[in-house]
Motif scaffolding. Structure first.
Motif, short mmCIF file in Angstrom:
data_model
loop_
_atom_site.label_atom_id
_atom_site.label_comp_id
_atom_site.label_asym_id
_atom_site.label_seq_id
_atom_site.Cartn_x
_atom_site.Cartn_y
_atom_site.Cartn_z
N ALA A 86 50.52 28.97 66.76
CA ALA A 86 49.37 28.33 66.20
C ALA A 86 49.45 28.47 64.69
CB ALA A 86 48.14 29.31 66.63
N TYR A 87 50.00 29.49 64.19
CA TYR A 87 50.10 29.75 62.63
C TYR A 87 51.04 28.63 62.10
CZ TYR A 87 51.39 31.39 58.15
OH TYR A 87 51.47 31.49 56.65
N ALA A 88 52.19 28.63 62.84
CA ALA A 88 53.21 27.65 62.50
C ALA A 88 52.81 26.39 62.28
CB ALA A 88 54.76 27.70 63.34
N TYR A 89 51.82 25.95 63.25
CA TYR A 89 51.31 24.52 63.22
C TYR A 89 50.39 24.28 62.05
CZ TYR A 89 48.39 20.67 65.15
OH TYR A 89 47.77 19.42 64.86
N LEU A 90 49.55 25.45 62.03
CA LEU A 90 48.38 25.67 61.15
C LEU A 90 49.19 25.41 59.53
CD1 LEU A 90 45.34 25.18 60.32
CD2 LEU A 90 45.48 27.82 60.23
N LEU A 91 50.16 26.01 59.47
CA LEU A 91 51.21 26.02 58.24
C LEU A 91 51.63 24.74 57.85
CD1 LEU A 91 52.64 27.36 55.79
CD2 LEU A 91 54.49 27.96 57.48
N GLY A 92 52.15 23.88 58.96
CA GLY A 92 52.36 22.61 58.78
C GLY A 92 51.33 21.84 58.18
N LEU A 93 50.25 21.85 58.90
CA LEU A 93 48.77 21.11 58.27
C LEU A 93 48.52 21.37 57.13
CD1 LEU A 93 46.90 21.40 61.66
CD2 LEU A 93 48.16 19.28 61.04
N TYR A 94 48.60 22.55 56.78
CA TYR A 94 48.11 23.13 55.42
C TYR A 94 49.02 22.55 54.36
CZ TYR A 94 48.17 26.03 51.21
OH TYR A 94 48.06 26.26 49.87
N LEU A 95 50.14 22.36 54.40
CA LEU A 95 50.95 22.19 53.66
C LEU A 95 51.11 20.51 53.33
CD1 LEU A 95 54.59 24.00 54.35
CD2 LEU A 95 52.90 24.42 52.35
N THR A 185 61.25 30.92 64.54
CA THR A 185 61.06 31.09 65.85
C THR A 185 60.11 29.89 66.56
OG1 THR A 185 60.76 33.41 65.23
CG2 THR A 185 59.91 32.91 67.45
N HIS A 186 59.29 29.12 65.70
CA HIS A 186 58.59 28.22 66.17
C HIS A 186 58.70 27.09 65.61
CE1 HIS A 186 56.43 31.00 68.79
NE2 HIS A 186 56.42 32.12 67.92
N PRO A 187 59.94 26.40 65.22
CA PRO A 187 60.08 25.32 64.50
C PRO A 187 59.46 23.97 64.81
CG PRO A 187 62.09 25.69 65.91
CD PRO A 187 61.15 26.84 66.02
N TRP A 188 59.38 23.76 66.46
CA TRP A 188 58.52 22.55 66.67
C TRP A 188 57.12 22.67 66.47
CZ3 TRP A 188 60.99 18.42 67.30
CH2 TRP A 188 62.28 18.32 67.84
N GLU A 189 56.48 23.65 66.36
CA GLU A 189 54.83 23.69 65.99
C GLU A 189 55.07 23.46 64.35
OE1 GLU A 189 56.74 25.82 68.07
OE2 GLU A 189 55.44 26.08 69.85
N PHE A 190 55.92 23.81 63.62
CA PHE A 190 55.79 23.72 62.41
C PHE A 190 56.10 22.30 62.01
CE2 PHE A 190 58.11 23.55 58.01
CZ PHE A 190 57.13 24.00 57.25
N ILE A 191 57.06 21.65 62.79
CA ILE A 191 57.46 20.20 62.32
C ILE A 191 56.11 19.45 62.82
CG2 ILE A 191 58.89 18.27 63.32
CD1 ILE A 191 61.20 20.42 63.64
N ARG A 192 55.50 19.79 64.27
CA ARG A 192 54.20 18.94 64.50
C ARG A 192 53.29 18.95 63.55
NH1 ARG A 192 53.09 21.77 68.76
NH2 ARG A 192 54.57 20.76 70.11
N GLY A 193 53.11 20.24 62.98
CA GLY A 193 52.04 20.26 61.95
C GLY A 193 52.24 19.29 60.75
N LEU A 194 53.41 19.48 60.32
CA LEU A 194 53.83 18.57 59.23
C LEU A 194 53.45 16.96 59.66
CD1 LEU A 194 56.78 20.58 57.96
CD2 LEU A 194 54.82 20.05 56.71
#
Length: 273
Positions: A86-95, A185-194
């Motif tokens: 969840a943090y990785a996704y939120l990080l993408g959204l925040y950036l 560890t969670h690249p797809w969640e980060f990509i999804r957020g971006l």
């Protein structure tokens, strides 16, 4: 405890002056503060005293939901957020579409702007924000054409050390080692957020000569757009981790167009919804 009395105590809570306000009134007042209105302005708009608004902002438990959870980054032994995906996704959204605003009292507001066109994205953003700060209230502020998903906490700068004065594309944006570990560890969640913040899935078309006749050919493509070269680099680094081929269309756009790479993106990200 009598159930009716318990509901009354939860729904109505006095401020320091002894005046009683319901939770919806408190939420509306704090939402106005989150939009950037001063305490004086909110007081004039709502008729609520500035002292009450100030006390709601500075209490550990401003809405009676239980004591706010501690910050994993501020503890004697710093750790990762409890739900790193969840943090990785939120990080993408925040950036992409997020900002952190600070009050004079040391309370920080994280706001993610989400277009009304994508109600599923708004829900996903609110859920991720709540998982990252489970003890803090997440609320939505309607603006023209969008909602600001908002949560206040003293610890947002700890969780997002990229926070700073000025626009993101005018300063250096880099991830701390612990953030890099989560993204790996969670690249797809980060990509999804971006993608959900500053990206899109579109259908392009071109014409091809087939059997002597020009025929229209359509193909899907992903784009990610950002003014920050650093954030573009974080996006492409994550794409490299998962084996997605990309091209830089121009100084602010990354394109994913190869069929196999689009298929990967469809499987793990998909269009906004």
């Amino acid at each position: 405890m009598n159930a009716g009395l318990f509901r009354l105590q939860v729904a109505w809570i006095p401020d320091r002056l002894g005046l009683v306000y319901d939770l919806d009134t408190r939420k509306r007042a704090l939402a106005l503060v989150a939009q950037g209105f001063s305490q004086n302005s909110v007081s004039k708009q709502t008729g609520i005293s500035r002292a009450a608004i100030r006390s709601w902002q500075t209490r550990t438990d401003p809405l009676g939901r239980g004591r706010a959870a501690g910050c994993p980054r501020c503890s004697d032994m710093p750790s990762d957020p409890e739900v790193p995906a969840a943090y990785a996704y939120l990080l993408g959204l925040y950036l992409g579409d997020g900002c952190i605003s600070s009050s004079k009292r040391g309370v920080h507001f994280l706001r993610i702007a989400c277009a009304d066109s994508w109600p599923g994205l708004i829900d996903a953003c609110a859920e991720a924000m709540q998982l990252v700060r489970p003890g803090n209230k997440v609320f939505r502020v309607q603006r023209q054409g969008c909602q600001n998903v908002t949560c206040y906490s003293k610890h947002w700068p700890c969780l997002f050390p990229q926070h700073g004065p000025g626009k993101k594309h005018e300063r250096t944006i880099s991830l701390e080692p612990w953030q890099q570990r989560i993204v790996r560890t969670h690249p797809w969640e980060f990509i999804r957020g971006l993608i959900h913040s500053d990206g899109c899935r579109v259908t392009n078309w071109t014409t091809r000569l087939i059997g002597g006749e020009q025929k229209r050919y359509e193909y899907p493509r992903y784009f990610f757009t950002n003014l920050s070269a650093d954030i573009l680099g974080l996006f492409t680094d994550a794409l490299d981790l998962v084996g997605v081929h990309w091209k830089q269309a121009n100084s602010r756009n990354i394109s994913v167009a190869r069929r196999a790479s689009v298929a990967l993106m469809d499987a793990h990200v998909g269009p906004k919804y």
